[in-house]
Design a protein around this motif. Structure first.
Motif, PDB file in Angstrom:
ATOM      1  N   ILE A 155      17.094   3.180   0.760  1.00 37.02           N
ATOM      2  CA  ILE A 155      16.916   4.071  -0.398  1.00 37.02           C
ATOM      3  C   ILE A 155      15.462   4.274  -0.782  1.00 37.02           C
ATOM      4  O   ILE A 155      15.170   5.102  -1.636  1.00 37.02           O
ATOM      5  CB  ILE A 155      17.692   3.561  -1.630  1.00 37.02           C
ATOM      6  CG1 ILE A 155      17.136   2.226  -2.111  1.00 37.02           C
ATOM      7  CG2 ILE A 155      19.187   3.439  -1.338  1.00 37.02           C
ATOM      8  CD1 ILE A 155      17.578   1.877  -3.520  1.00 37.02           C
ATOM      9  N   CYS A 156      14.537   3.539  -0.175  1.00 39.68           N
ATOM     10  CA  CYS A 156      13.129   3.664  -0.573  1.00 39.68           C
ATOM     11  C   CYS A 156      12.587   5.031  -0.134  1.00 39.68           C
ATOM     12  O   CYS A 156      12.508   5.309   1.064  1.00 39.68           O
ATOM     13  CB  CYS A 156      12.292   2.546   0.066  1.00 39.68           C
ATOM     14  SG  CYS A 156      10.519   2.719  -0.304  1.00 39.68           S
ATOM     15  N   PRO A 157      12.231   5.899  -1.094  1.00 43.98           N
ATOM     16  CA  PRO A 157      11.793   7.242  -0.699  1.00 43.98           C
ATOM     17  C   PRO A 157      10.427   7.224  -0.015  1.00 43.98           C
ATOM     18  O   PRO A 157      10.078   8.177   0.686  1.00 43.98           O
ATOM     19  CB  PRO A 157      11.747   7.994  -2.031  1.00 43.98           C
ATOM     20  CG  PRO A 157      11.637   6.963  -3.093  1.00 43.98           C
ATOM     21  CD  PRO A 157      12.244   5.701  -2.553  1.00 43.98           C
ATOM     22  N   ALA A 158       9.661   6.164  -0.221  1.00 44.09           N
ATOM     23  CA  ALA A 158       8.307   6.110   0.353  1.00 44.09           C
ATOM     24  C   ALA A 158       8.304   5.447   1.733  1.00 44.09           C
ATOM     25  O   ALA A 158       7.272   5.390   2.389  1.00 44.09           O
ATOM     26  CB  ALA A 158       7.385   5.342  -0.592  1.00 44.09           C
ATOM     27  N   GLY A 159       9.461   4.979   2.165  1.00 41.31           N
ATOM     28  CA  GLY A 159       9.513   4.290   3.455  1.00 41.31           C
ATOM     29  C   GLY A 159       8.657   3.040   3.470  1.00 41.31           C
ATOM     30  O   GLY A 159       8.111   2.647   4.507  1.00 41.31           O
ATOM     31  N   ALA A 160       8.546   2.402   2.304  1.00 40.93           N
ATOM     32  CA  ALA A 160       7.627   1.257   2.188  1.00 40.93           C
ATOM     33  C   ALA A 160       8.287  -0.067   2.547  1.00 40.93           C
ATOM     34  O   ALA A 160       7.639  -1.105   2.550  1.00 40.93           O
ATOM     35  CB  ALA A 160       7.077   1.197   0.763  1.00 40.93           C
ATOM     36  N   ILE A 161       9.594  -0.048   2.812  1.00 37.93           N
ATOM     37  CA  ILE A 161      10.302  -1.306   3.083  1.00 37.93           C
ATOM     38  C   ILE A 161      10.726  -1.331   4.553  1.00 37.93           C
ATOM     39  O   ILE A 161      11.284  -0.358   5.064  1.00 37.93           O
ATOM     40  CB  ILE A 161      11.519  -1.454   2.153  1.00 37.93           C
ATOM     41  CG1 ILE A 161      11.052  -1.440   0.690  1.00 37.93           C
ATOM     42  CG2 ILE A 161      12.286  -2.745   2.465  1.00 37.93           C
ATOM     43  CD1 ILE A 161      12.166  -1.498  -0.334  1.00 37.93           C
ATOM     44  N   ALA A 162      10.419  -2.425   5.212  1.00 36.78           N
ATOM     45  CA  ALA A 162      10.724  -2.534   6.641  1.00 36.78           C
ATOM     46  C   ALA A 162      11.110  -3.960   6.967  1.00 36.78           C
ATOM     47  O   ALA A 162      10.798  -4.890   6.211  1.00 36.78           O
ATOM     48  CB  ALA A 162       9.510  -2.117   7.457  1.00 36.78           C
ATOM     49  N   PRO A 163      11.795  -4.155   8.098  1.00 38.40           N
ATOM     50  CA  PRO A 163      12.099  -5.529   8.500  1.00 38.40           C
ATOM     51  C   PRO A 163      10.820  -6.306   8.754  1.00 38.40           C
ATOM     52  O   PRO A 163       9.835  -5.757   9.255  1.00 38.40           O
ATOM     53  CB  PRO A 163      12.900  -5.354   9.799  1.00 38.40           C
ATOM     54  CG  PRO A 163      13.378  -3.949   9.792  1.00 38.40           C
ATOM     55  CD  PRO A 163      12.359  -3.168   9.028  1.00 38.40           C
ATOM     56  N   GLN A 164      10.847  -7.564   8.397  1.00 38.18           N
ATOM     57  CA  GLN A 164       9.684  -8.421   8.611  1.00 38.18           C
ATOM     58  C   GLN A 164       9.521  -8.656  10.112  1.00 38.18           C
ATOM     59  O   GLN A 164      10.501  -8.887  10.815  1.00 38.18           O
ATOM     60  CB  GLN A 164       9.940  -9.763   7.927  1.00 38.18           C
ATOM     61  CG  GLN A 164       8.760 -10.672   7.882  1.00 38.18           C
ATOM     62  CD  GLN A 164       9.069 -11.897   7.021  1.00 38.18           C
ATOM     63  OE1 GLN A 164      10.167 -12.464   7.095  1.00 38.18           O
ATOM     64  NE2 GLN A 164       8.129 -12.294   6.202  1.00 38.18           N
ATOM     65  N   GLU A 165       8.280  -8.546  10.565  1.00 36.98           N
ATOM     66  CA  GLU A 165       8.063  -8.820  11.984  1.00 36.98           C
ATOM     67  C   GLU A 165       8.090 -10.323  12.197  1.00 36.98           C
ATOM     68  O   GLU A 165       7.480 -11.077  11.453  1.00 36.98           O
ATOM     69  CB  GLU A 165       6.721  -8.245  12.439  1.00 36.98           C
ATOM     70  CG  GLU A 165       6.795  -6.725  12.560  1.00 36.98           C
ATOM     71  CD  GLU A 165       5.448  -6.111  12.877  1.00 36.98           C
ATOM     72  OE1 GLU A 165       4.638  -6.783  13.536  1.00 36.98           O
ATOM     73  OE2 GLU A 165       5.225  -4.976  12.440  1.00 36.98           O
ATOM     74  N   VAL A 166       8.842 -10.714  13.188  1.00 35.36           N
ATOM     75  CA  VAL A 166       8.990 -12.142  13.444  1.00 35.36           C
ATOM     76  C   VAL A 166       7.865 -12.609  14.354  1.00 35.36           C
ATOM     77  O   VAL A 166       7.572 -11.978  15.363  1.00 35.36           O
ATOM     78  CB  VAL A 166      10.357 -12.424  14.105  1.00 35.36           C
ATOM     79  CG1 VAL A 166      10.547 -13.911  14.314  1.00 35.36           C
ATOM     80  CG2 VAL A 166      11.480 -11.846  13.248  1.00 35.36           C
ATOM     81  N   ASP A 167       7.211 -13.694  13.936  1.00 32.53           N
ATOM     82  CA  ASP A 167       6.153 -14.246  14.786  1.00 32.53           C
ATOM     83  C   ASP A 167       6.760 -14.747  16.087  1.00 32.53           C
ATOM     84  O   ASP A 167       7.787 -15.402  16.087  1.00 32.53           O
ATOM     85  CB  ASP A 167       5.461 -15.421  14.075  1.00 32.53           C
ATOM     86  CG  ASP A 167       4.824 -14.946  12.783  1.00 32.53           C
ATOM     87  OD1 ASP A 167       4.486 -13.747  12.709  1.00 32.53           O
ATOM     88  OD2 ASP A 167       4.686 -15.760  11.851  1.00 32.53           O
TER      89      ASP A 167
ATOM     90  N   ASP B 138       0.836  -1.209   0.000  1.00 32.58           N
ATOM     91  CA  ASP B 138       0.000   0.000   0.000  1.00 32.58           C
ATOM     92  C   ASP B 138       0.865   1.250   0.000  1.00 32.58           C
ATOM     93  O   ASP B 138       0.498   2.274  -0.576  1.00 32.58           O
ATOM     94  CB  ASP B 138      -0.929  -0.002   1.218  1.00 32.58           C
ATOM     95  CG  ASP B 138      -1.922  -1.155   1.147  1.00 32.58           C
ATOM     96  OD1 ASP B 138      -2.273  -1.532   0.003  1.00 32.58           O
ATOM     97  OD2 ASP B 138      -2.302  -1.690   2.202  1.00 32.58           O
ATOM     98  N   ALA B 139       2.018   1.157   0.665  1.00 33.74           N
ATOM     99  CA  ALA B 139       2.886   2.339   0.758  1.00 33.74           C
ATOM    100  C   ALA B 139       3.783   2.490  -0.468  1.00 33.74           C
ATOM    101  O   ALA B 139       4.225   3.588  -0.793  1.00 33.74           O
ATOM    102  CB  ALA B 139       3.750   2.254   2.016  1.00 33.74           C
ATOM    103  N   CYS B 140       4.060   1.365  -1.175  1.00 35.55           N
ATOM    104  CA  CYS B 140       4.954   1.404  -2.344  1.00 35.55           C
ATOM    105  C   CYS B 140       4.356   2.297  -3.418  1.00 35.55           C
ATOM    106  O   CYS B 140       3.216   2.118  -3.823  1.00 35.55           O
ATOM    107  CB  CYS B 140       5.160  -0.011  -2.895  1.00 35.55           C
ATOM    108  SG  CYS B 140       6.154  -0.055  -4.416  1.00 35.55           S
TER     109      CYS B 140
END
Lengths: 194, 523
Positions: B510-522, B471-473
C-alpha cells in the motif's frame, strides 16, 4: 498475624515480551525458597501488544493475589513507560528495574497520544531506587533478544531475598530444555546491573 | 451433552464464561427439573472488570433462577475442593450445580494440595424413565414441586456445609463475603470477624442470623451485584454493603481500602495523580490476516456488524472498521436485521471461523432463506486465536487433539442456500477488495471466506522482514492506517521494527512511494 512478611513484586511490559514466563520463574523461585505463593495476570486481550501486568506475592500465608498500591518491593518493567504506568504499586523504598526499551503504542503512531519525552528523567524523578538497563541489548549481546525478560528478572532478583540456587532451579524448571542455558546467562547478566 | 452424559450416570463438568451460560441457560433451566444421575457441575467464569468480555453479568443470578446450588471458590485450592463438593452435592441431591469463578480466581495461581484420585467405579448406562426425563406438563409439574422440596433440603445442606464458616475476631464488625472478595477482606480488615461462604446458594439463612447476632455491625463485601446484601437485609439484618463497596467493576485491595476509609469517615489521601501516559490498547498482531480485511473495509461506505474474537480489535483506531458487537453470532444476524430495517447502506457482517461454527450458521440460514442481501465475511484463521488457539470444527482436530474431519465453511454456506460463496487470500488486498466490492453490490446474499492461518499459532514469518527507505518515505502515514504494531511513526517518517515484523508485506503493497521493501539478507 502479620502481613508484613508477605513480599510482592509487579512485573510489567507489553504483550509478547515474556512477562508471563518471568512471572512463572519468579513464582517458582519463591516456592523453592519455602513460601506459599500467589500469582496473578490477565491474558486474552492483554496479550495482543497491550499493556501487561503480572503480580507475584509470597510469604507464610498469602491472601490476595492482587498487590495493594504502595506495597510492592520490586517493580520490574520490560518497557520504559510501562514502569511509569504501574509506578503506584511500588513501596516508597521499593526498587524499580526498568529496561530502556521504548515500544510505541498504537495511540502514539496514530497521533492520538504522545510518547513522553525524557523518559530517563521521569524515571529518575519517579523512583528513588532505580536500575535503568538496556535488557534488550544485553540479551542481544548473548545472542537471543527474547531473553530480555530474564535480564530484567536477574536485576529484579538483586532486590529480593531468594537464594541464587532457587532462581537457577526455577529457570531450569520453567524453561524448555534447549533454552535453559541462554536464560541462565541472561539472568546472570541481569544480576550484574545492580 | 453434559446433561445427557449425566443421565447416563457419568460425572460431567461443563465449562464456560458468564456469557456462555446465557447460551446454556435454556438446557440448564429444565435440567434443574429433570435432575441428574451422575454429578453435573457447570464451571462458569465471570469477568468483573470486563478484562476480555462484552458485559459484566453476575452468574449468581442464574443459580437463583435455575434453583440450583452455587459454589464460589476464593483461590486455586478452593477451586479444587469446592469442585469436588459441588460434584458430591450434585449427585446426592440429584441437581445440576454451578461453580462460579471470577477474574482473579480464574487468573491467579497458587499451590494446591491434591487428593487421591478415586475411580468412580460406576456402570454407565441410561435407564428409561419418562416421568423423570420427559418434562411434558403432566410429569413436568411433578418435577416442579420436587425442585422446591429439593431447595429446602439444599438450604439445610448449605447451613451445615464445611464450605461455609465463621471466623471470630473483633466482634464490632462482622463481614459477610464470598469468592475472591474474601481474600481482600482478610487483608483490608484483618481484625474483623468473617462469615465466609463457599456454598453460597441456596442462602444458608441460619448462618446469617447467627453471625449477625454475635457482631455489632454487619458489612457485606461481594463482587458485582448486591445479591448477598439484599438477602441479608430481607432477613431483617441491618448491614452496609453497596453504599461503600463498588458494585461496578472488579474489587481489589485498593478498592476495599477506600471502602474502609469511607465507612470510617476518613478521607483518602489525595493521590498525586498519575502522569498522562499514552494508552496502550491491545492490537492485532504483526502479520495478522485480519488486518488487510479491515483496511479494505475502511475504503467502503458500508455498515460493518462485528463479532467476538481477535477481530474485535478491528474496532480500534486507526482501523476503526467494526460498527457493532453484541454477542457470538451477531456479526451475521445483525447484518440481516439492519437490512430488514431498511438501512440505506449495504451491510457487511464479520465473523471468525470458530464463532461461525459456534453460533453463526443459524443466522446465515436465516439470511439465505429470508432472501437477505448481506455480505458475510468469515475471517478464517484456522484456529480459535483469542482464547489461546483452541481447535474448532474447521481445524481437523478435536479439543482432545485427535484427528477429525475438517468441516468446510464454504460447504456449509452452500448447504444453507447461499449461492454466492467465494474464498480469498486475506493478504492479497486487491483480491479482497474486488471480492468485497462485487459481493456488496450483488443483490443476493453472499459468503466470503478469507482464509489464512494465524501466524501467532504457526510461529513463523510469512516473508522477509520489511524495511522503510527513510529517504523515499514521503511521510504520508498511509502505512500507519494498517495498525501494525511493527510500524512506528517517528514524526516524519515510518520505521519498521525488525523484531516485530512478520513479513506479511501488506505495508509494502500500500505504500504509494514504494519506500518499503524486503530487507536484504546478509550473505
Amino acid at each position: 498475624m502479620s502481613l508484613e512478611d508477605v513480599q510482592s513484586v509487579v512485573l510489567v511490559g507489553v504483550g509478547g515480551q515474556g512477562i508471563l514466563l518471568a512471572s512463572e520463574v519468579l513464582a517458582q523461585a519463591a516456592v523453592l525458597s519455602g513460601h506459599r505463593v500467589k500469582t496473578n495476570e490477565v491474558h486474552g486481550m492483554a496479550q495482543r501488544g497491550g499493556s501487561v501486568v503480572a503480580q507475584i506475592r509470597w510469604g507464610q500465608k498469602v491472601y490476595s493475589p492482587l498487590v495493594a498500591s504502595g506495597t510492592a518491593r520490586v517493580l520490574g518493567s520490560l518497557e520504559q513507560i510501562e514502569a511509569l504506568r504501574y509506578a503506584h504499586y511500588l513501596a516508597p523504598n521499593g526498587l524499580a528495574v526498568v529496561s530502556a526499551q521504548a515500544i510505541m503504542p498504537m495511540t502514539v503512531s496514530t497521533g492520538e497520544a504522545i510518547y513522553p519525552k525524557d523518559v530517563p528523567g521521569l524515571l529518575k524523578r519517579s523512583f528513588s531506587r532505580l536500575i535503568y538497563l538496556d535488557a534488550a541489548q544485553a540479551a542481544l549481546d548473548l545472542g537471543e533478544i527474547r531473553a530480555a525478560n530474564m535480564v530484567v528478572l536477574g536485576a529484579v532478583s538483586t532486590g529480593l531475598d531468594i537464594a541464587i540456587e532457587d532462581w537457577r532451579d526455577a529457570i531450569v524448571a520453567s524453561v524448555k530444555e534447549r533454552f535453559v542455558e541462554i536464560n541462565l546467562r541472561a539472568f546472570e547478566a541481569g544480576r550484574s546491573f545492580s | 451433552m453434559a446433561a445427557a452424559a449425566s443421565l447416563a450416570k457419568a460425572r460431567s463438568i461443563v465449562t464456560m464464561k458468564h456469557v456462555g451460560l446465557n447460551v446454556a441457560a435454556d438446557p440448564l433451566m429444565t435440567l434443574s427439573y429433570l435432575g441428574v444421575e451422575g454429578g453435573l457441575v457447570a464451571c462458569v467464569a465471570d469477568d468483573p472488570g470486563m478484562h476480555s468480555s462484552q458485559n459484566e453479568q453476575d452468574t449468581r443470578h442464574y443459580a437463583r433462577l435455575a434453583k440450583v446450588p452455587l459454589f464460589e471458590p476464593s483461590d486455586s485450592q478452593e477451586a479444587r475442593d469446592l469442585m469436588l463438593l459441588a460434584m458430591e452435592i450434585s449427585e446426592e441431591y440429584r441437581t445440576p450445580a454451578i461453580l462460579r469463578s471470577t477474574t482473579r480466581v480464574s487468573h491467579s495461581r497458587s499451590l494446591v494440595d491434591l487428593g487421591e484420585r478415586k475411580p468412580a467405579g460406576r456402570r454407565i448406562g441410561f435407564v428409561k424413565n419418562p416421568p423423570r426425563y420427559v418434562p411434558i406438563p403432566v410429569w413436568g409439574r411433578v418435577m416442579r414441586r420436587d425442585v422446591e422440596e429439593r431447595m429446602g433440603r439444599l438450604v439445610r445442606a448449605a447451613e451445615a456445609s464445611s464450605a461455609n464458616w465463621m471466623e471470630w475476631r473483633d466482634r464490632s464488625l462482622g463481614i459477610v463475603t464470598s469468592s475472591i472478595a474474601y481474600q481482600y477482606v482478610r487483608e483490608v480488615w484483618p481484625d474483623a470477624s468473617v462469615l465466609k461462604l463457599g456454598f453460597s446458594y441456596p442462602f444458608p439463612d441460619s448462618l446469617f442470623l447467627e453471625f449477625a447476632s454475635q457482631v455489632d455491625s454487619v458489612l457485606v463485601v461481594e463482587e458485582l451485584d448486591p445479591i448477598l446484601e439484599e438477602h441479608v437485609r430481607s432477613l431483617g439484618i441491618a448491614c452496609r454493603g453497596g453504599d461503600v463497596v463498588p458494585k461496578v467493576g472488579e474489587l481489589s485491595p485498593d478498592q476495599l481500602l477506600l471502602a474502609r476509609m469511607r465507612m470510617e469517615g476518613r478521607k483518602p489521601a489525595m493521590d498525586a495523580g498519575q502522569m498522562a501516559l499514552p494508552p496502550r490498547p491491545a492490537v492485532l498482531c504483526p502479520g495478522c490476516p485480519h488486518r488487510g480485511i479491515f483496511y479494505v473495509l475502511g475504503q467502503l461506505d458500508v455498515v460493518v456488524t462485528g463479532d467476538i474474537g481477535c477481530y474485535s480489535l478491528g474496532a480500534f483506531k486507526p482501523l476503526d472498521r467494526m460498527d457493532t458487537i453484541l454477542c457470538m453470532g451477531a456479526g451475521i444476524s445483525m447484518a440481516q436485521g439492519l437490512e430488514k430495517a431498511g438501512d440505506p447502506r449495504k451491510v457487511v457482517g464479520i465473523v471468525g471461523d470458530s464463532t461461525f461454527f459456534h453460533s453463526g450458521i443459524t443466522g446465515l440460514l436465516d439470511i439465505a432463506y429470508n432472501r437477505g442481501g448481506s455480505t458475510i465475511l468469515v475471517l478464517d484463521n484456522r484456529t480459535t486465536a483469542m482464547t489461546g488457539h483452541q481447535e474448532n470444527p474447521g481445524t481437523g482436530r478435536t479439543l482432545m487433539g485427535d484427528v477429525s474431519v475438517p468441516i468446510s465453511i464454504e460447504a456449509i454456506g452452500s448447504a444453507c442456500g447461499i449461492e454466492r460463496v467465494r474464498t480469498v487470500d486475506p493478504y492479497d488486498l486487491e483480491a479482497v477488495s474486488v471480492a468485497v466490492r462485487e459481493e456488496v453490490e450483488a443483490f443476493a446474499p453472499s459468503l466470503i471466506v478469507a482464509r489464512a492461518p494465524c501466524p501467532l499459532k504457526e510461529r513463523r514469518r510469512l516473508g522477509a522482514v520489511r524495511v522503510v527507505d527513510e529517504d523515499a518515505c514521503k511521510g504520508c502515514r498511509i502505512c500507519i492506517r494498517l495498525a501494525c504494531p511493527a510500524i512506528e511513526w517517528l514524526g516524519e517518517t515510518a520505521r519498521i521494527n525488525p523484531l516485530l515484523c512478520m513479513g506479511c508485506g501488506l505495508c509494502q503493497g500500500i505504500c504509494p512511494a514504494g519506500a518499503i521493501a524486503p530487507q536484504e539478507v546478509d550473505s
